[in-house]
Write an enzyme that holds these catalytic residues in place. Structure first.
Site, PDB file in Angstrom:
ATOM      1  N   LYS A 232      21.663 -52.165 -29.417  1.00  0.00           N
ATOM      2  CA  LYS A 232      21.102 -52.405 -30.732  1.00  0.00           C
ATOM      3  C   LYS A 232      20.492 -51.033 -31.093  1.00  0.00           C
ATOM      4  O   LYS A 232      20.103 -50.238 -30.402  1.00  0.00           O
ATOM      5  CB  LYS A 232      20.048 -53.432 -30.850  1.00  0.00           C
ATOM      6  CG  LYS A 232      18.861 -53.271 -29.872  1.00  0.00           C
ATOM      7  CD  LYS A 232      17.831 -54.405 -30.152  1.00  0.00           C
ATOM      8  CE  LYS A 232      16.591 -54.042 -29.267  1.00  0.00           C
ATOM      9  NZ  LYS A 232      15.507 -55.188 -29.381  1.00  0.00           N
TER      10      LYS A 232
ATOM     11  N   TYR B   4       0.936 -24.883 -38.933  1.00  0.00           N
ATOM     12  CA  TYR B   4       0.053 -25.508 -40.086  1.00  0.00           C
ATOM     13  C   TYR B   4      -1.193 -25.948 -39.369  1.00  0.00           C
ATOM     14  O   TYR B   4      -1.068 -26.590 -38.403  1.00  0.00           O
ATOM     15  CB  TYR B   4       0.947 -26.970 -40.448  1.00  0.00           C
ATOM     16  CG  TYR B   4       1.992 -26.579 -41.280  1.00  0.00           C
ATOM     17  CD1 TYR B   4       2.037 -25.998 -42.513  1.00  0.00           C
ATOM     18  CD2 TYR B   4       3.483 -27.121 -41.067  1.00  0.00           C
ATOM     19  CE1 TYR B   4       3.131 -25.740 -43.205  1.00  0.00           C
ATOM     20  CE2 TYR B   4       4.616 -26.893 -42.062  1.00  0.00           C
ATOM     21  CZ  TYR B   4       4.217 -26.030 -42.904  1.00  0.00           C
ATOM     22  OH  TYR B   4       5.600 -26.122 -44.012  1.00  0.00           O
TER      23      TYR B   4
END
Length: 355
Positions: A33, A253
């Site tokens: 899946k 950042y």
């Protein structure tokens, strides 16, 4: 082209499937899946089809994709069907379906079927997600038997805490399951990856290896059987820029990392848009040209930064393993306060290279 890529090792995949069969002594549905947990469902199913007893997916869309690719082994729909009209497709493509709710029983009883179904009847033994209540289970079983529309029933449930090896919850769920199925002689399926590896006493004619198939442990602690798993995916990229910074300089950042000494900073073509976890902190392990190193600073969308200070031979073009055979995905996930299931499933934009 951008050097980020994921290498998929089919021999490792087959090794892990064989390990599931070996340690369980049971038939095994390979769980593919979510695009085989990010590894590519069609290609992984093709690699396993000669030896797998069958496959398991979440929904009919995933099952149809496998059939369209030529996969002929049994395919189980783990969430069953969502609308009654899916029963026509289930029948046409010989899918097996989970039944976990009374409305699904009603739909089967009302359906006009040309041939009987294989149903995996799911009990809610304590996870409280989907599944029939224990008080409903016997009646549901008898309704399926009486419908004349079911050829075979497999009795199943799912554990909530099988990855916690000293937790009583799994034993309690087994007791609920055994009471609910008392007197039934049908095959059973209880064991997913953590139960398969960690709970050998749990009965299962069918096992459902998922995360272990892809070589990642389901446990937080070391486990002798999990240690035999082989990582299937190696996520790698290259250093695309190098900076020489003095002490006291921020990197990336938010200035989440500030150099404490003269530092060689490598910039790697990999970021959270590729699926690398944004919240991985400074110190998360990675390997540069086979040597251990670490992430520094905040992960950005397309790039991240690594410490090259103690790797004088590393530089522009150096190979970086983000996770794989040297840097375990479970270790990266733990640093980022998540699980390997999620970092595999989050992979995107990165080409999959099969071997």
């Amino acid at each position: 082209m951008r050097p980020a890529r994921a290498l998929i090792d089919f021999e490792a995949l087959r090794h892990n499937y064989r390990l599931a069969r070996e340690v369980s002594g049971a038939k095994a549905l390979a769980v593919v899946k979510a695009d085989a947990y990010g590894h590519g469902a069609v290609r992984c199913a093709e690699a396993l089809e000669d030896e797998a007893n069958g496959f398991a997916v979440a929904c009919i869309e995933e099952a149809l994709q496998l059939r369209a690719a030529g996969i002929r082994k049994p395919i189980l729909l783990l969430e069953g069907f969502f609308e009654a009209d899916e029963l026509e497709l289930i029948q046409a493509h010989d899918f097996w379906t989970v039944v976990h709710a009374n409305w699904q029983l009603d739909a089967i009883e009302r359906a006009s079927l040309r041939k009987p179904l294989t149903v995996w009847l799911k009990l809610d033994s304590g996870m409280h997600r989907v599944g029939l209540h224990p008080a409903e289970y016997r009646d549901a079983y008898q309704r399926l038997k009486a419908s004349g529309k079911v050829e075979k029933i497999v009795l199943m449930s799912h554990f909530a805490r099988a990855d916690e090896l000293h937790c009583a919850s799994s034993a309690e769920q087994v007791a609920v399951f055994e009471q609910a199925r008392a007197g039934f002689g049908d095959e059973v399926s209880l064991r997913n990856s953590p139960a398969l590896l960690g709970w050998p006493q749990v009965p299962s004619d069918w096992v459902r290896p998922g995360i272990m198939l892809y070589g990642a442990t389901p446990f937080e602690q070391a486990h002798p059987l999990a240690d035999r798993l082989k990582p299937v995916m190696t996520l790698e990229s290259k250093v695309i820029s190098v900076r020489e910074l003095p002490a006291g300089q921020p990197v990336g950042y938010g200035a989440r990392f500030v150099t404490k000494r003269p530092t060689r900073v490598g910039v790697v073509a990999m970021g959270y848009a590729d699926g690398y976890p944004r919240h991985a902190p400074t110190g998360t392990p990675m390997a540069i040209d086979g040597q251990p190193s670490r992430l520094i600073g905040r992960v950005s969308m397309d790039m991240l930064t690594v410490d090259l200070t103690d790797l004088p031979q590393a530089g522009l073009g150096s190979r970086v393993e983000l996770w794989g055979k040297q840097v375990l995905a479970s270790d990266v996930a733990a640093q980022a306060a998540t699980i390997p299931y999620q970092i595999f499933c989050n992979l995107r934009r990165v080409p999959l290279i099969y071997s």
